[in-house]
Design a protein around this motif. Structure first.
Motif, PDB file in Angstrom:
ATOM      1  N   UNK A 242       0.836  -1.212   0.000  1.00 20.74           N
ATOM      2  CA  UNK A 242       0.000   0.000   0.000  1.00 20.74           C
ATOM      3  C   UNK A 242       0.869   1.260   0.000  1.00 20.74           C
ATOM      4  N   UNK A 243       1.919   1.258   0.817  1.00 17.23           N
ATOM      5  CA  UNK A 243       2.808   2.414   0.856  1.00 17.23           C
ATOM      6  C   UNK A 243       3.517   2.607  -0.477  1.00 17.23           C
ATOM      7  N   UNK A 244       3.879   1.480  -1.081  1.00 21.51           N
ATOM      8  CA  UNK A 244       4.555   1.531  -2.379  1.00 21.51           C
ATOM      9  C   UNK A 244       3.672   2.198  -3.419  1.00 21.51           C
ATOM     10  N   UNK A 245       2.385   1.845  -3.410  1.00 28.47           N
ATOM     11  CA  UNK A 245       1.448   2.463  -4.360  1.00 28.47           C
ATOM     12  C   UNK A 245       1.282   3.956  -4.084  1.00 28.47           C
ATOM     13  N   UNK A 246       1.232   4.333  -2.795  1.00 29.59           N
ATOM     14  CA  UNK A 246       1.060   5.745  -2.466  1.00 29.59           C
ATOM     15  C   UNK A 246       2.278   6.570  -2.875  1.00 29.59           C
ATOM     16  N   UNK A 247       3.465   5.986  -2.681  1.00 25.89           N
ATOM     17  CA  UNK A 247       4.683   6.692  -3.056  1.00 25.89           C
ATOM     18  C   UNK A 247       4.775   6.920  -4.559  1.00 25.89           C
ATOM     19  N   UNK A 248       4.067   6.085  -5.314  1.00 28.99           N
ATOM     20  CA  UNK A 248       4.079   6.198  -6.772  1.00 28.99           C
ATOM     21  C   UNK A 248       2.744   6.694  -7.319  1.00 28.99           C
ATOM     22  N   UNK A 249       1.955   7.331  -6.443  1.00 25.85           N
ATOM     23  CA  UNK A 249       0.640   7.829  -6.857  1.00 25.85           C
ATOM     24  C   UNK A 249       0.751   9.226  -7.469  1.00 25.85           C
ATOM     25  N   UNK A 250      -0.074   9.470  -8.457  1.00 31.07           N
ATOM     26  CA  UNK A 250      -0.195  10.800  -9.053  1.00 31.07           C
ATOM     27  C   UNK A 250      -1.654  10.991  -9.463  1.00 31.07           C
ATOM     28  N   UNK A 251      -1.996  12.219  -9.835  1.00 29.64           N
ATOM     29  CA  UNK A 251      -3.393  12.548 -10.117  1.00 29.64           C
ATOM     30  C   UNK A 251      -3.466  13.394 -11.391  1.00 29.64           C
ATOM     31  N   UNK A 252      -4.432  13.081 -12.249  1.00 30.76           N
ATOM     32  CA  UNK A 252      -4.588  13.894 -13.445  1.00 30.76           C
ATOM     33  C   UNK A 252      -6.056  14.207 -13.681  1.00 30.76           C
ATOM     34  N   UNK A 253      -6.279  15.303 -14.405  1.00 32.62           N
ATOM     35  CA  UNK A 253      -7.627  15.691 -14.804  1.00 32.62           C
ATOM     36  C   UNK A 253      -7.526  16.475 -16.102  1.00 32.62           C
ATOM     37  N   UNK A 254      -8.503  16.289 -16.977  1.00 32.67           N
ATOM     38  CA  UNK A 254      -8.595  17.149 -18.152  1.00 32.67           C
ATOM     39  C   UNK A 254     -10.059  17.504 -18.379  1.00 32.67           C
ATOM     40  N   UNK A 255     -10.259  18.712 -18.887  1.00 31.92           N
ATOM     41  CA  UNK A 255     -11.604  19.210 -19.127  1.00 31.92           C
ATOM     42  C   UNK A 255     -11.545  20.600 -19.707  1.00 31.92           C
ATOM     43  N   UNK A 256     -12.697  21.149 -20.002  1.00 30.36           N
ATOM     44  CA  UNK A 256     -12.736  22.514 -20.524  1.00 30.36           C
ATOM     45  C   UNK A 256     -12.427  23.507 -19.411  1.00 30.36           C
ATOM     46  N   UNK A 257     -12.111  24.747 -19.800  1.00 29.92           N
ATOM     47  CA  UNK A 257     -11.833  25.777 -18.801  1.00 29.92           C
ATOM     48  C   UNK A 257     -13.021  25.940 -17.857  1.00 29.92           C
ATOM     49  N   UNK A 258     -14.210  25.900 -18.427  1.00 30.74           N
ATOM     50  CA  UNK A 258     -15.412  26.096 -17.618  1.00 30.74           C
ATOM     51  C   UNK A 258     -15.543  24.997 -16.567  1.00 30.74           C
ATOM     52  N   UNK A 259     -15.343  23.767 -16.992  1.00 24.63           N
ATOM     53  CA  UNK A 259     -15.450  22.636 -16.058  1.00 24.63           C
ATOM     54  C   UNK A 259     -14.413  22.735 -14.939  1.00 24.63           C
ATOM     55  N   UNK A 260     -13.182  23.033 -15.314  1.00 25.16           N
ATOM     56  CA  UNK A 260     -12.107  23.075 -14.323  1.00 25.16           C
ATOM     57  C   UNK A 260     -12.269  24.249 -13.361  1.00 25.16           C
TER      58      UNK A 260
END
Length: 288
Positions: A183-201
């Motif tokens: 679990x720690x290994x996954x957290x250390x290698x975790x990242x987050x992404x998002x894409x959308x229009x300017x309005x949505x973001x």
């Protein structure tokens, strides 16, 4: 005539007997091959797992060396910006050191539980452990030099002490230990992404009025749930389903490429994950 018939029947019976013996021998040989193939497949899987962990540890030391170089470079500068860069890089070094510490413990367990008895791998693990100890000494010396310049990393010391305690606890556990490390290994290698229009973001508080990613709001009203969580070791491609794309977060050039598919829609290819996510574990892309 009757003698000919009897002779023929005897020949047929003998042939049938020999066929039965041959079939039994072939079946036994096939079972032995299957068993051997299973053993070889298990060994290959274990070796692949060991080498994957080994390579992750080596990559950790590589990025630590790079971060130490950035600290050395920042030390030649002056002002609050240089101090901030030093502190950020020192925090990155400490975090990656703990990641390597966890991975080395994981590799020790893997070798202990593995059916593969590889003296070369054990020797390599011993060398990694020595390298970790040497790196601890180098970082301690570097911190002492920074303290002499009144650049304090005390808050990092407390965090490192806590992580050391966590690692000590992990080494005393059995089955639960392996799950915790995973679990720690996954957290250390975790990242987050998002894409959308300017309005949505903007609606989700990700972009401000100037169309910039609001890093300062990650711990406040920043909407983390709108992001997709990924493992940086596995997520090498993100389909954007758009013919226009603008990356708003900071990621080193040369670590990624934006390519069009057969429909002219962009796909983000992450060619160097460690570098790509080194500045930020959040990725924000504006599409149309």
């Amino acid at each position: 005539m009757k003698k000919v018939f009897v002779f023929a029947m005897c020949c047929a019976a003998l042939a049938s007997c020999n066929l039965g013996k041959n079939s039994d021998a072939e079946l036994k040989a096939m079972q032995e091959r299957d068993s051997l193939n299973q053993v070889l497949a298990q060994r290959d899987n274990e070796i692949n797992d060991l080498m994957t962990t080994f390579n992750e540890i080596e990559e950790g030391f590589r990025v630590i060396n790079e971060a130490e170089g950035r600290v050395a470079l920042a030390r030649s500068g002056e002002g609050s910006n240089a101090t901030a860069r030093i502190q950020e890089n020192m925090q990155f070094i400490q975090s990656t050191m703990e990641q390597n510490r966890v991975l080395i413990n994981k590799l020790q367990q893997q070798l202990k539980n593995s059916t593969v008895k590889a003296d070369a791998l054990q020797k390599a693990l011993d060398n990694l452990t020595k390298e970790l100890e040497q790196k601890d000494q180098q970082i301690a010396q570097l911190k002492a030099e920074l303290e002499a310049k009144d650049i304090h990393i005390r808050e990092l010391d407390q965090r490192v002490t806590e992580l050391h305690a966590d690692v000590s606890t992990l080494t005393e556990e059995n089955t639960q230990q392996q799950q915790t490390i995973s679990n720690q290994d996954r957290e250390l290698n975790a990242a987050y992404f998002v894409f959308g229009t300017k309005k949505e973001l903007k609606q989700h508080g990700i972009l401000d009025g100037g169309n910039l990613f609001k890093k300062s709001k990650v711990s406040a009203d920043f909407n983390k749930e709108y992001f997709t969580k990924v493992d940086i070791r596995q997520q090498k491609e993100i389909k954007l389903f758009s013919k226009k794309a603008d990356i708003k977060t900071s990621h080193p050039s040369g670590s990624y490429s934006l390519d069009e598919d057969e429909n002219g829609q962009y796909i983000l290819h992450i060619t160097d994950p460690q570098r790509f996510w080194s500045n930020s574990r959040y990725l924000v892309i504006v599409v149309k």
